[in-house]
Design an enzyme around this catalytic site. Structure first.
Site, PDB file in Angstrom:
ATOM      1  N   SER A  20      39.123  83.326 137.813  1.00 17.72           N
ATOM      2  CA  SER A  20      38.306  84.537 137.931  1.00 17.72           C
ATOM      3  C   SER A  20      38.137  84.933 139.382  1.00 17.72           C
ATOM      4  O   SER A  20      38.133  84.087 140.289  1.00 17.72           O
ATOM      5  CB  SER A  20      36.928  84.267 137.312  1.00 17.72           C
ATOM      6  OG  SER A  20      36.004  85.266 137.660  1.00 17.72           O
TER       7      SER A  20
ATOM      8  N   TYR B 156      28.674  79.944 136.571  1.00 22.94           N
ATOM      9  CA  TYR B 156      29.971  80.327 136.001  1.00 22.94           C
ATOM     10  C   TYR B 156      31.046  80.354 137.076  1.00 22.94           C
ATOM     11  O   TYR B 156      32.120  79.745 136.934  1.00 22.94           O
ATOM     12  CB  TYR B 156      29.884  81.685 135.313  1.00 22.94           C
ATOM     13  CG  TYR B 156      31.241  82.281 135.021  1.00 22.94           C
ATOM     14  CD1 TYR B 156      32.041  81.759 134.009  1.00 22.94           C
ATOM     15  CD2 TYR B 156      31.740  83.341 135.769  1.00 22.94           C
ATOM     16  CE1 TYR B 156      33.301  82.270 133.752  1.00 22.94           C
ATOM     17  CE2 TYR B 156      33.000  83.866 135.518  1.00 22.94           C
ATOM     18  CZ  TYR B 156      33.775  83.332 134.515  1.00 22.94           C
ATOM     19  OH  TYR B 156      35.023  83.837 134.270  1.00 22.94           O
TER      20      TYR B 156
ATOM     21  N   LEU C 282      30.167  94.995 130.513  1.00 20.91           N
ATOM     22  CA  LEU C 282      29.826  96.414 130.567  1.00 20.91           C
ATOM     23  C   LEU C 282      30.431  97.231 129.424  1.00 20.91           C
ATOM     24  O   LEU C 282      29.713  97.952 128.719  1.00 20.91           O
ATOM     25  CB  LEU C 282      30.274  96.993 131.907  1.00 20.91           C
ATOM     26  CG  LEU C 282      30.100  98.514 132.085  1.00 20.91           C
ATOM     27  CD1 LEU C 282      28.630  98.912 131.988  1.00 20.91           C
ATOM     28  CD2 LEU C 282      30.713  98.966 133.416  1.00 20.91           C
TER      29      LEU C 282
ATOM     30  N   LYS D 293      34.599  77.843 137.849  1.00 17.68           N
ATOM     31  CA  LYS D 293      35.977  78.277 138.093  1.00 17.68           C
ATOM     32  C   LYS D 293      36.486  77.699 139.418  1.00 17.68           C
ATOM     33  O   LYS D 293      37.652  77.297 139.522  1.00 17.68           O
ATOM     34  CB  LYS D 293      36.061  79.803 138.085  1.00 17.68           C
ATOM     35  CG  LYS D 293      35.814  80.432 136.720  1.00 17.68           C
ATOM     36  CD  LYS D 293      36.790  79.924 135.669  1.00 17.68           C
ATOM     37  CE  LYS D 293      36.607  80.581 134.325  1.00 17.68           C
ATOM     38  NZ  LYS D 293      37.512  80.049 133.288  1.00 17.68           N
TER      39      LYS D 293
ATOM     40  N   ASP E  84      36.342  71.604 118.862  1.00 16.30           N
ATOM     41  CA  ASP E  84      35.445  71.725 120.007  1.00 16.30           C
ATOM     42  C   ASP E  84      35.995  70.806 121.094  1.00 16.30           C
ATOM     43  O   ASP E  84      36.006  69.582 120.943  1.00 16.30           O
ATOM     44  CB  ASP E  84      34.022  71.305 119.626  1.00 16.30           C
ATOM     45  CG  ASP E  84      33.007  71.631 120.720  1.00 16.30           C
ATOM     46  OD1 ASP E  84      33.404  71.635 121.913  1.00 16.30           O
ATOM     47  OD2 ASP E  84      31.830  71.870 120.391  1.00 16.30           O
TER      48      ASP E  84
ATOM     49  N   ASP F 134      25.271  88.798 140.614  1.00 11.98           N
ATOM     50  CA  ASP F 134      26.234  89.895 140.758  1.00 11.98           C
ATOM     51  C   ASP F 134      26.619  90.097 142.222  1.00 11.98           C
ATOM     52  O   ASP F 134      25.753  90.108 143.103  1.00 11.98           O
ATOM     53  CB  ASP F 134      25.641  91.203 140.225  1.00 11.98           C
ATOM     54  CG  ASP F 134      25.744  91.320 138.717  1.00 11.98           C
ATOM     55  OD1 ASP F 134      26.564  90.608 138.128  1.00 11.98           O
ATOM     56  OD2 ASP F 134      24.995  92.124 138.139  1.00 11.98           O
TER      57      ASP F 134
ATOM     58  N   ARG G 119      33.751  97.210 140.422  1.00 16.13           N
ATOM     59  CA  ARG G 119      34.634  96.186 139.893  1.00 16.13           C
ATOM     60  C   ARG G 119      36.022  96.774 139.648  1.00 16.13           C
ATOM     61  O   ARG G 119      36.192  97.996 139.587  1.00 16.13           O
ATOM     62  CB  ARG G 119      34.083  95.623 138.556  1.00 16.13           C
ATOM     63  CG  ARG G 119      32.735  94.936 138.670  1.00 16.13           C
ATOM     64  CD  ARG G 119      32.805  93.612 139.394  1.00 16.13           C
ATOM     65  NE  ARG G 119      31.514  92.938 139.420  1.00 16.13           N
ATOM     66  CZ  ARG G 119      30.610  93.076 140.389  1.00 16.13           C
ATOM     67  NH1 ARG G 119      30.856  93.885 141.412  1.00 16.13           N
ATOM     68  NH2 ARG G 119      29.471  92.408 140.345  1.00 16.13           N
TER      69      ARG G 119
ATOM     70  N   THR H 201      35.510  85.671 140.531  1.00 20.12           N
ATOM     71  CA  THR H 201      34.215  85.141 140.965  1.00 20.12           C
ATOM     72  C   THR H 201      34.384  83.991 141.953  1.00 20.12           C
ATOM     73  O   THR H 201      33.439  83.651 142.671  1.00 20.12           O
ATOM     74  CB  THR H 201      33.374  84.645 139.767  1.00 20.12           C
ATOM     75  OG1 THR H 201      34.120  83.672 139.045  1.00 20.12           O
ATOM     76  CG2 THR H 201      32.995  85.788 138.850  1.00 20.12           C
TER      77      THR H 201
ATOM     78  N   SER I 138      32.856  79.587 118.647  1.00 18.44           N
ATOM     79  CA  SER I 138      31.504  79.777 119.198  1.00 18.44           C
ATOM     80  C   SER I 138      31.294  81.205 119.688  1.00 18.44           C
ATOM     81  O   SER I 138      30.161  81.683 119.745  1.00 18.44           O
ATOM     82  CB  SER I 138      31.250  78.794 120.344  1.00 18.44           C
ATOM     83  OG  SER I 138      32.158  79.022 121.415  1.00 18.44           O
TER      84      SER I 138
END
Length: 337
Positions: free
Chosen positions: A125, A150, A200, A154, A58, A298, A231, A127, A34
């Site tokens: 992550s 997202y 980025l 996690k 999948d 962000d 980051r 995050t 994907s």
């Protein structure tokens, strides 16, 4: 020893497959293509001299997952990369992220814990920290409310793994990445997003080569050195090697807890503009960019304290930001040639 790598043709997954094969592991890759190309298999073979076994599955299809593990019951470890990963996209399409990132994790764990060895490396992550209160971020930092679906997947994923490990044979290492960039030095594999890049560095390289008109910098009014987000950018090859070290730790039963957590970063923060200017310096290319509104989801800044990974795993980064940007540019040029 047979190791399964889900999402193994993706950016981080493919580099990890290379490092696993370099260390003598038999690798079985699961990917539904994907967000990856089947041609990555050829790149892995060119680097290592061996093409990994590949299954186009999948993982949202529970029956397919069950069938796979019936065929590969001799698996000794699994590294789980398969997930959707774009912060912005997750804000706009949260149900896709919850289905793809949570359901697949559950289905994989259900089969893994039925095997004699259930060693599991989870692609997590930074995050999960949300906007951390202090820098650099340690593994003990409190997990803040997620800034995006997202990030939430996690956080939930880590909670699921801890709950399962508490009552089963599962042993796991949670690897919290900061911002992976770069490409293999051979330029045989690298980051090749389908469609418009969400990250980025591939946007920078595509802008530099003329594929994109200009790069959007999301906000220049943050409380940072130049107003842009900060980051911790880590070379993907350094990151991939950490997965092999973490897996070997589980196989050797050196883990002190059923679930261990490590930050993977460089320990240094770089702003968006600093990355752009560093790329311009190493490539000799001018990057056109414009400042646009902030992007929802962000955080202002995030960079790692990596003491724990260095002291316990014996892992440290070896490659610089400039190394990573140079390899990304070499990869971009090869892809477009």
């Amino acid at each position: 020893m047979k190791v399964v790598v889900t999402g193994g043709l993706g950016f981080i997954g493919s580099h990890t497959v290379v490092e696993l094969q370099n260390q003598g592991f038999e690798v079985v890759v699961i990917d539904n293509l994907s967000n990856a190309s089947i041609s990555v298999l050829d790149g892995i073979e060119k680097i290592t001299g061996k093409k990994p076994f590949f299954e186009n599955i999948d993982l949202r299809e529970k029956g397919s997952v069950q069938n796979f593990f019936q065929k590969h019951s001799d698996t000794v470890g699994l590294i789980h990369f398969a997930a959707s990963k774009a912060v912005g996209e997750s804000v706009g399409n949260p149900l896709l992220y919850y289905e793809n990132n949570i359901n697949t994790l559950v289905y994989v764990l259900q089969e893994l814990i039925a095997l004699p060895q259930a060693n599991f490396i989870f692609s997590s992550s930074c995050t999960v920290y949300g906007q951390a209160e202090t820098m650099p971020i340690t593994e003990d930092a409190s997990v803040q409310p997620a800034m995006s679906p997202y990030g939430n997947t996690k956080q939930i994923g880590e909670e699921i793994i801890k709950d399962v490990a508490r009552v089963t044979n599962l042993s796991s290492v949670l690897l919290r990445y900061f911002n992976p960039i770069g490409a293999h030095p051979s330029a045989e594999i690298g980051e090749l997003p389908l469609g418009v890049p969400q990250n980025l560095v591939p946007f920078i390289t595509q802008a530099a080569i003329g594929l994109r008109k200009e790069l959007s910098v999301f906000g220049n009014d943050y409380p940072t050195v130049d107003g842009t987000c900060i980051r911790d950018y880590i070379h993907v090859v350094d990151l991939a090697k950490a997965h092999v070290v973490a897996l070997q730790r589980l196989l050797d039963k050196q883990n002190l807890e059923k679930v261990e957590t490590f930050n993977l970063g460089t320990g240094t923060g770089s702003s968006v503009l600093e990355v752009i200017h560093a790329f311009e310096k190493i490539s000799g290319q001018k990057v056109q960019y414009k400042i646009v509104d902030r992007r929802e989801g962000d955080v202002v800044q995030a960079y790692a304290n990596t003491d724990k990974a260095r002291e316990i795993l014996g892992w440290n980064t070896e490659l610089s930001l400039e190394d990573a940007l140079a390899s990304a540019w070499k990869w971009e040029q090869k892809v477009r040639s």
